[in-house]
Design a protein around this motif. Sequence first.
Motif, PDB file in Angstrom:
ATOM      1  N   SER A  30      35.764  27.292  38.039  1.00 38.04           N
ATOM      2  CA  SER A  30      36.157  27.375  39.458  1.00 38.04           C
ATOM      3  C   SER A  30      37.356  26.493  39.850  1.00 38.04           C
ATOM      4  CB  SER A  30      35.031  27.605  40.162  1.00 38.04           C
ATOM      5  OG  SER A  30      34.123  26.502  40.061  1.00 38.04           O
ATOM      6  N   THR A  65      41.737  31.286  44.444  1.00 35.69           N
ATOM      7  CA  THR A  65      40.854  32.185  45.352  1.00 35.69           C
ATOM      8  C   THR A  65      41.768  32.868  46.458  1.00 35.69           C
ATOM      9  OG1 THR A  65      39.076  30.410  45.307  1.00 35.69           O
ATOM     10  CG2 THR A  65      39.095  31.598  47.120  1.00 35.69           C
ATOM     11  N   SER A 109      38.759  34.635  42.193  1.00 39.16           N
ATOM     12  CA  SER A 109      37.808  35.000  43.651  1.00 39.16           C
ATOM     13  C   SER A 109      38.667  35.595  44.241  1.00 39.16           C
ATOM     14  CB  SER A 109      37.503  33.589  43.951  1.00 39.16           C
ATOM     15  OG  SER A 109      36.460  32.938  43.440  1.00 39.16           O
TER      16      SER A 109
END
Length: 201
Positions: free
Chosen positions: A38, A43, A94
Motif C-alpha cells: 500500500s 489512492t 485504492s
Amino acid sequence: MTAGMSDERRRQVMAVFRMPLSQTILSRTSSMTNAFVSSLIPTVRPTAEDVEEALSVLGMTWESTSCSYCGKPTTEWDHLRPLVIDRRPTGYISEIANLVPACGKCNQSKGNKPWRTWMLSTSGHAPTARGVSDVAQRMDRLTAFEAWRQPTKIDLAAIIGADALKEYWALYDALIDEMRHAQLVADQIRARIDASVRQTT
Ligand SMILES: [Zn+2]
C-alpha cells in the motif's frame, strides 16, 4: 438463554484468551506485506457522486450503508479485489471501482482471499459460516458492482522498472528475515521466562 446460545456466548468470551498467543513478531508478517504494497499503490479519492453511485449499485443509500458482505454496520471500505496476492501487488489500486463498504470482522476475515470463495466458505468469520441469511443476494449485488466500472490495474514493473522493483522487494525480504531472527530470539527468551514462572508458582 438456551443451551445453544450459552455455548455460543462461552465460545465468544473464551475466544478473547486466544489473542495474546497470536501476538507474535511473525504474526505481523502479512501486515508488513500489506504495508509494503500500500506504500506504493495510488489512492484516488472518490467524489460524493461516485460514492452515491457505488452505493446504489450495491442496493444501498447513504442512510442504509452497511457491510456489503454481511449487513452489519460499516466501519471501513474494503478492496473487493485484493491489492496483494502471494505477497506481491496485484496491480489494483485504492479507488471507488474497487472499494465496497464493509465491517471490520468481514474485512479481517476476508483478507486477501477471492471474495466469492470467501463468502461461501463455511469456516471462520465468513458470512456463510456466520449464518448470514441473504448471502446469495449479496453476491449478486457484488457481481453487479464488479461489472459497474472497469478497475484500474497498474503494472509496477513497467512504471518504475524491474530492477527498482526488485530492489524494493529485497528490502522487504531483509525485513522479514530480521523478523524471523527476532522471533527466534524472542522464543528462546520466552522459554526461559516460562520456566522461571513455573518454578515460582
Ligand atoms: Zn460484515
